[in-house]
Design a protein around this motif. Structure first.
Motif, PDB file in Angstrom:
ATOM      1  N   GLU A  64       0.828  -1.203   0.000  1.00 33.00           N
ATOM      2  CA  GLU A  64       0.000   0.000   0.000  1.00 33.00           C
ATOM      3  C   GLU A  64       0.861   1.251   0.000  1.00 33.00           C
ATOM      4  N   SER A 110       0.052   7.290  -0.085  1.00 32.55           N
ATOM      5  CA  SER A 110      -0.264   5.870  -0.147  1.00 32.55           C
ATOM      6  C   SER A 110      -0.140   5.404  -1.588  1.00 32.55           C
ATOM      7  N   ASN A 113      -4.038   1.967  -2.538  1.00 28.97           N
ATOM      8  CA  ASN A 113      -5.180   2.178  -1.650  1.00 28.97           C
ATOM      9  C   ASN A 113      -5.419   3.676  -1.544  1.00 28.97           C
TER      10      ASN A 113
END
Length: 941
Positions: A64, A110, A113
């Motif tokens: 992520e 990030s 995500n």
């Protein structure tokens, strides 16, 4: 078009511009975390742009993503300029965002995500953001955890709550009791009591103030004398003699309430929740009062939240403080004073004395104060007995006079012992499948103890390996019932009387007990008379004799067990820590015991039911010694208490028994065999230097060179009333006379026995010799009688090594003499004699025979001896030997003259009623023979 494959999009990286506020002020930024992981660490104390470079913080592009970008840290000072990057991002007229600390981040937050992880900022504040100059700055900042945490002094937090005009009450600093606040601030600074606590406007200032006071144990409010806001720390920082004293003669009007708290409503486990300032995790510190848990017969848990405590060390001090208060059974009073009590303020300590109520002197801590009216000037104070003032408190109840309050102080345990856990206990705790996987070398330790005082609830077992390192608490133990033997207990006795019993009402029938080192089973017990019946030698132990005063521990279910698995050969040290309602014994006051582990649970059980010549623990035996025992199998017996009298169980696979025979401590013979019975042949005992009086017999078990924990060890007498062989001379042969030499080893008082063989009659017999018996056979073919005579005499001084002569009549038909002398002695030195004589005479025969029976004769009492003798006429055979029957020791069997044979043998330590039997055996069968046999029983006169 190229030949390569078309690129594919597998996800996105997400970038953001984020402006955020941190707080009204801060002194520095130390770390930034997200999802429990650190993205950046440092120390920013002024406006600065930092780089966060953690693109793989959450797994990178395969996970992520992470955080990567620049962060402008802004402290919000009055001269803070406009942030150019923030202005460009917002556009238009942009303020400088002064008056609060904040930041502006631009970069990746990030990947894969689209939902960013929450950020956590580790920051600190102490000196910045004050309304004016910081108050008492020297003690404002408290460093904790080796400088990793910068906490604020709670006195400063409260002071600012009252004086800050922007977010606090805005009081003038002149309204504050500067002396009291400085004293409290210095005290907290020296205690290292700093807090990391933020104030949010969602809570009132009063709630925030009270939260800080609860953390540090303090009261804040107007002083009743000066009206200034004062801070009073609740500490043991006073001398009781300096406190104001109120009694019926100095202002005490009445005590309207007198209540005591109870351990039954106090928590036995108290948890303090705190926020670790280093990692931001909410953690718990625990205090346990095993004494209260014992009293409540269960656990009562209470959780108290102190979010401002920043370290485990500080949380541990606070939970200990609170547990001490909650478990101290403090008394609550509602005290009514006259106007002389006007100066007592909340949290102030004072003394009260009321002999009418049995209170000599007690220190109280003031709580709620209710002033009177103009017509009634009394002051009512609700107060609590001060926990720090307990040593200065003494109670004199009315009546009876002279009563001393019980001492709840934990005391060291004096009566205690350590034991290695037997296999039987493991079998009751571990299921068979897992028990089978336990190595034979594994070992566990347990303890038993007696309470040092009646107010001791239990104890904790703390152990360490070897003789160094910290003791670690392994578990709790209950007090063990115990008693002592009134008198000595023999090896075979099953009944005894107890004295000095403690908690014997908790003993149950069928349970195990430890008598010295012997495990016994309780078959019956009378609590009134102290009579007890025991099953002896249970589990891996054997019966032994016990002296008067030997201690019995009824440990079954009352032991404290260390569940740590150790190995054989190690030593473990243990301390037993007493628990009372006042807490736990200081480990430094507890005695230290050491237990050497031997792998007890993995050792084979010793055999049971030891018998010597068929009797259980006989004092004396007759004849050869036969030792037998019963098989035992720890695996089959499991958790059952099998005593030594029970027959065979097992044996365990691979077990052998070791039979050892001693004279005192001198080992004479060792026999290792799978069978559970062994006879020690008398001939072998003699060859080992016996007979041994007494004979010590030791029997244990062994499996793969691992011996049983204990061994049967008994000594048996042979009786002093016995006839025993002393010595024998050589066989002598001649023609007309027979001269025999008395053995050199003969001593005065010995019984001399001479076997003399002849043709025709004796012309002369040595003086002092008495004929005990005679036998012979007539040979028609030969024309003469072949005879054997037995003569006896008591030896006199000078006999040893001397000679005696028997002479035939002149001109015999066929002169031939041969004979043998033996000597026997009595165990007590008494005189021996011939008690019985038997003979058989077999005439001249031409059949070829090699085995001839001895003459039967039977003993009349125990420990007598039998002599068997046999004479042969062998014709012309001169190369033959003659041997006494099996079981008899042959003292002679050589040739006579010219070709006769005389064989003599004996047995000693015979039981009463033993009959001589068996055959004399020649080395070859031969015809033309005649045989005379004579057997004697030798016993005390």
């Amino acid at each position: 078009m190229g030949a390569g494959s078309k690129p594919q999009t597998i996800g996105f990286r997400y970038y953001m511009d984020i402006q955020f506020g941190i707080g009204k002020a801060m002194d520095g930024l130390l770390a930034i975390r997200a999802s429990g992981k650190t993205a950046w660490q440092g120390n920013v104390t002024s406006n600065q742009t930092i780089t966060i470079n953690a693109p793989d913080l959450f797994g990178g592009d395969k996970g992520e993503g992470g955080i990567q970008g620049t962060l402008d840290v802004m402290f919000g000072e009055e001269d803070q300029p406009v942030n150019s990057r923030l202005a460009a991002a917002l556009g238009g007229l942009v303020p400088a965002f002064r008056g609060f600390a904040g930041g502006f981040f631009s970069g990746m937050v990030s990947a894969m995500n689209p939902y960013p992880k929450p950020w956590e900022l580790l920051r600190w504040r102490a000196l910045k953001g004050w309304d004016g100059a910081p108050w008492y700055p020297e003690t404002c900042l408290i460093s904790l955890a080796g400088g990793q945490i910068r906490a604020m002094n709670p006195a400063h937090i409260i002071y600012e709550t009252y004086t800050n005009r922007e977010w606090g009450r805005g009081l003038d600093r002149g309204m504050m009791d500067d002396t009291a606040f400085r004293a409290a601030a210095l005290k907290l600074y020296n205690e290292g009591f700093g807090l990391c606590l933020e104030y949010k406007r969602s809570a009132s200032l009063a709630e925030f103030r009270d939260l800080v006071c609860n953390h540090i144990g303090a009261h804040v409010g107007p002083d009743r004398r000066t009206g200034l806001i004062t801070l009073e720390l609740i500490r043991d920082d006073y001398n009781p003699d300096d406190l104001p004293l109120f009694d019926e003669d100095s202002g005490l009007l009445s005590i309207e309430e007198d209540e005591s708290s109870s351990a039954l409503i106090a928590p036995s486990q108290l948890y303090v929740e705190y926020d670790d300032a280093i990692d931001g995790q909410t953690r718990r510190a625990r205090a346990v009062n095993m004494a209260i848990a014992q009293a409540q017969r269960g656990q009562a848990v209470e959780v108290v939240s102190y979010p401002g405590l920043p370290t485990a060390e500080l949380a541990g001090r606070v939970v200990a403080r609170d547990m001490r208060v909650k478990g101290s059974n403090l008394r609550k009073f509602k005290v009514r004073l006259d106007r002389r009590g006007w100066s007592i303020g909340p949290a102030k300590a004072f003394r009260v004395r009321s002999l009418k109520r049995g209170i000599e002197t007690i220190v109280l801590r003031a709580g709620r104060i209710e002033d009177g009216t103009l017509s009634n000037g009394s002051i009512t104070i609700t107060a609590l007995q001060d926990v720090f003032g307990l040593p200065a408190s003494s109670f004199i109840p009315v009546p009876p006079n002279g009563y001393v309050p019980p001492d709840r102080t934990p005391q060291p345990i004096l009566m205690r012992r350590l034991i290695e856990v037997p296999y039987r206990e493991l079998a009751g705790r571990i299921d068979p499948a897992n028990l089978a996987l336990v190595p034979a070398s594994s070992a566990w330790m347990a303890a038993v103890a007696v309470w040092p005082t009646s107010l001791s609830f239990s104890y904790n077992l703390a152990t360490r390996l070897g003789g160094s390192g910290d003791f670690i608490e392994r578990g709790a133990g209950d007090w063990c019932p115990t008693a002592q033997l009134v008198g000595a207990l023999s090896i075979s006795a099953t009944s005894a009387t107890l004295t000095g019993g403690i908690d014997l009402d908790r003993v149950t029938l069928g349970q195990a007990a430890l008598l010295d080192d012997e495990i016994v089973r309780v078959d019956a017990i009378d609590l009134v008379t102290g009579a007890i019946t025991l099953g002896r030698g249970c589990a891996d132990t054997v019966p032994v004799a016990h002296a008067a005063g030997a201690r019995v521990w009824f440990y079954d279910g009352f032991e404290g067990v260390d569940d740590t698995e150790y190995s054989s050969g190690l030593s473990v040290q243990a301390r037993l820590l007493t628990n009372t309602s006042m807490g736990q014994l200081n480990p430094n006051l507890a005695g230290t015991d050491t237990l050497a582990l031997v792998g007890r649970q993995g050792r084979p059980y010793p055999p049971g039911r030891l018998l010597v010549n068929g009797a259980s623990y006989p004092a004396e035996v007759a004849g050869e010694v036969t030792v037998s025992c019963a098989h035992r199998d720890r695996l089959q017996q499991a958790d059952q208490l099998i005593d030594t009298t029970i027959g065979n169980i097992g044996p365990e696979a691979g077990v052998q028994y070791r039979f050892r025979f001693y004279s005192g401590n001198d080992l004479k013979r060792t026999i290792m065999q799978a069978g559970n019975s062994y006879t020690y042949p008398f001939a072998l005992e003699l060859s080992d230097g016996g007979p041994f009086v007494p004979l010590r017999v030791v029997v244990d078990a062994v499996r793969s060179d691992v011996f049983s924990l204990q061994a049967h060890d008994i000594s048996v007498g042979r009786g002093l009333d016995y006839a025993m062989f002393r010595a024998a001379g050589d066989e002598v042969s001649n023609t007309l006379s027979l001269t025999l030499t008395i053995p050199v080893g003969v001593q005065p008082g010995d019984l001399l026995v001479a076997f003399v063989c002849r043709r025709d009659a004796w012309e002369s017999v040595p003086a002092g010799w008495t004929l005990a018996g005679s036998g012979g056979t007539w040979s028609a073919a030969q024309g003469y009688t072949d005879s054997m005579d037995v003569y006896t005499r008591i030896a006199e001084p000078g006999d040893a090594g001397s000679t005696v002569t028997w002479a035939l009549v002149s001109n015999p038909v066929n002169g031939a003499t041969y004979g043998h002398v033996m000597a026997f002695f009595h165990g007590q030195g008494d005189t021996l004699e011939v008690k019985a004589l038997g003979k058989t005479e077999i005439p001249y025969t031409t059949g070829a025979v090699s085995a001839w029976p001895c003459a039967p004769v039977t003993t009349t009492a125990a420990n007598q001896a039998i002599i068997v003798a046999q004479k042969h006429l062998l014709g012309t055979a001169t190369d033959q030997t003659l041997v006494a029957p099996t079981g008899y020791i042959t003292t002679t069997g050589t040739a006579g003259a010219p070709s006769r044979r005389l064989a003599v043998g004996y047995r000693s330590f015979l039981e009463a009623g033993f009959t001589a039997s068996g055959n004399f055996v020649r080395s070859a069968a031969l015809a033309n023979d005649s045989v005379t046999s004579i057997s004697l029983v030798i016993g005390s006169a």
